[in-house]
Scaffold this motif. Structure first.
Motif, short mmCIF file in Angstrom:
data_model
loop_
_atom_site.label_atom_id
_atom_site.label_comp_id
_atom_site.label_asym_id
_atom_site.label_seq_id
_atom_site.Cartn_x
_atom_site.Cartn_y
_atom_site.Cartn_z
N LEU A 1 -6.43 -26.94 -79.82
CA LEU A 1 -6.69 -25.67 -80.48
C LEU A 1 -5.93 -24.60 -79.70
CD1 LEU A 1 -10.50 -26.07 -81.20
CD2 LEU A 1 -8.59 -26.40 -82.78
N ALA B 1 -2.16 -25.20 -90.87
CA ALA B 1 -1.53 -25.16 -89.55
C ALA B 1 -0.02 -24.95 -89.66
CB ALA B 1 -1.83 -26.45 -88.79
N SER C 1 -13.42 -19.77 -87.29
CA SER C 1 -13.15 -20.92 -86.43
C SER C 1 -12.61 -22.09 -87.24
CB SER C 1 -14.43 -21.33 -85.71
OG SER C 1 -14.40 -22.67 -85.29
N THR C 2 -11.51 -22.66 -86.79
CA THR C 2 -10.96 -23.85 -87.45
C THR C 2 -11.98 -24.98 -87.46
OG1 THR C 2 -8.69 -23.28 -86.85
CG2 THR C 2 -9.12 -25.59 -87.34
N GLU D 1 -8.23 -20.39 -84.90
CA GLU D 1 -8.91 -19.77 -86.03
C GLU D 1 -7.99 -19.77 -87.25
OE1 GLU D 1 -10.26 -15.91 -84.85
OE2 GLU D 1 -12.00 -16.73 -83.78
N MET D 2 -8.61 -19.90 -88.42
CA MET D 2 -7.91 -19.83 -89.69
C MET D 2 -8.63 -18.83 -90.58
SD MET D 2 -7.24 -23.87 -90.56
CE MET D 2 -6.09 -24.88 -89.62
N LEU E 1 -6.18 -28.93 -93.34
CA LEU E 1 -5.99 -28.35 -92.01
C LEU E 1 -4.52 -28.33 -91.62
CD1 LEU E 1 -8.94 -29.95 -89.98
CD2 LEU E 1 -8.80 -27.63 -90.89
N LEU F 1 -3.45 -27.19 -83.67
CA LEU F 1 -4.04 -26.39 -84.74
C LEU F 1 -4.32 -24.99 -84.21
CD1 LEU F 1 -6.74 -28.91 -86.08
CD2 LEU F 1 -4.41 -28.60 -86.92
#
Length: 441
Positions: free
Chosen positions: A310, A278, A253-254, A248-249, A274, A245
């Motif tokens: 991550l 991703a 932060s994811t 960050e998105m 998610l 993943l």
């Protein structure tokens, strides 16, 4: 490839210039015994300090947070934002970056220990902890060693075995106490360097070398990135599926986004969201050899404890081919050869096992109160089980929730509050008894 745990070196007879003596002692301590001076043990001790409850911390190494101090690579940063990694009662300094370096984190931990007057007894290796039902006490045996000059120039090593006794025992030795190194056929024939990730520091000395990294977790991925940036040629051996993943998105932060979504949505739906994002950010990881598991990243974490990766930069090197994905290792074939399960063979200068760690609790805890599995992990409970940190007879576990520093902090608060309540009840009973005794004189 079979998994095997690499434990402590039992050692041999020793040098003729050293002689070994031993002594034994018993010590009744005030308050609980805490095994481990990592973040979990420090969090329990600090919270007990705020409750004015005394404690004794036993730590086998010579300083706090041994894993972070002695067994991590130089470029390591916390994989989650600092707000999710704070221990109880102390924030990170405002000038720390969002993702603190390991040196930042160690500075934070040392300041934390000093602030709450946590002074562990270092060099105490716990070898046995058993519950004495007749006395209603925990008996914890720890071994420490010291060397002194002796006659004729020989060094005398004195081993002291001490039994610490208390009504309460907190197991805070962690899920990462011992390295795990797989048993690979033909390893003795390999002429290159073979090491575990716990001894890897930097890719600088591997410049120009072909390096096989066995394991595709966060550590394996980041070491491959480090090797690339230092001019090495890394190959990553992948045994099973892995979720990658973005860290960050949408600028956040994811992990933080996932935690917020879980307040409103079921875990399977959060996993779908998610993975959708991703794929938009990273593309199809399976095209580059990283097959995703059938379970989603959060669900597989709950079921197996395996965290998603991550990405901190390795993915771009995988897509460009600078980090090459190879199958599971089957055997070593010669001075520099490695055979994979698909039959392919390659030559490497070095092999790094990024194969993780395991708990050592089963080696010393004799009465686990059904808190632990046979391999030292926390027995599975439902997420709603508020007593997962507490066992019978004054036994507690902290740092085994599989929820990282955030989970360890939450369990530390609960365990310390429970112990404080029992401690205060005992103190009140003792005071009342003393008054009665004084009045009867």
């Amino acid at each position: 490839m079979q998994g095997q745990v690499a434990g402590d070196d039992a050692g041999g007879a020793g040098s003729p210039s050293r002689r070994r003596e031993s002594s034994a002692a018993a010590r009744l301590v005030r308050g609980p015994i805490i095994v481990g001076a990592g973040p979990s043990g420090l969090a329990v001790a600090a919270t007990l300090s705020r409750h004015a409850v005394p404690f004794t911390v036993l730590e086998r190494s010579d300083g706090i947070a041994d894993l972070w101090t002695n067994r991590t690579y130089d470029r390591l940063r916390l994989h989650l934002p600092k707000v999710f990694c704070e221990l109880p009662h102390a924030r990170f300094p405002a000038d720390f970056p969002t993702y603190p370096t390991k040196h930042d984190f160690l500075r934070y931990l040392r300041s934390y220990a000093a602030r709450f007057a946590v002074a562990p007894l270092f060099g105490r290796t716990v070898t046995c902890a058993r519950y004495d039902a007749e006395a209603s006490l925990w008996r914890v045996t720890a071994v420490s060693s010291s060397s002194t000059a002796a006659g004729g120039g020989a060094a005398a090593e004195t081993t002291t075995e001490t039994e610490y006794v208390s009504p309460w025992l907190v197991v805070a030795s962690g899920e990462n106490a011992e390295v795990v190194v797989p048993t690979v056929k033909g390893r003795e024939r390999f002429g290159g360097e073979v090491l575990h990730s716990s001894t890897y520091r930097s890719g600088e000395r591997f410049k120009g070398m072909r390096v096989l990294v066995v394991g595709c977790g966060n550590s394996g991925m980041e070491m491959c990135l480090d090797l690339c940036e230092h001019g090495a040629m890394p190959f990553m051996s992948v045994r099973s599926g892995v979720h990658v993943l973005p860290r960050e998105m949408f600028g956040a932060s994811t992990f933080g986004i996932a935690m917020k979504l879980l307040r409103w949505l079921p875990i399977k739906m959060v996993d779908r969201l998610l993975l959708l994002v991703a794929r938009m950010v990273l593309g199809d990881t399976e095209k580059h050899g990283l097959r995703r598991p059938k379970l989603g990243p959060l669900e597989i974490k709950n079921v197996t404890g395996k965290s998603p990766v991550l990405d901190v930069g390795a993915w771009s090197f995988i897509k460009s081919g600078n980090i090459k994905i190879v199958p599971e290792v089957e055997s070593f074939t010669g001075s520099n050869g490695v055979r994979f399960v698909n039959g392919d063979e390659m030559a490497f200068d070095s092999v790094i096992f990024a194969t993780g760690y395991r708990s050592n609790v089963p080696c010393w805890l004799k009465d686990d109160g059904e808190l632990f599995t046979e391999d030292g992990k926390a027995k599975a409970e439902q997420p709603s089980d508020d007593d997962r940190w507490r066992g019978p007879n004054g036994l507690y576990r902290v740092g085994f929730s599989g929820q990282g520093l955030l989970g360890a902090g939450a369990d530390a608060l609960r365990a310390a509050a429970d112990i404080a309540g029992r401690w205060q009840a005992e103190v009140a009973a003792a005071v009342a008894g003393a008054k009665v005794s004084s009045a009867s004189v």
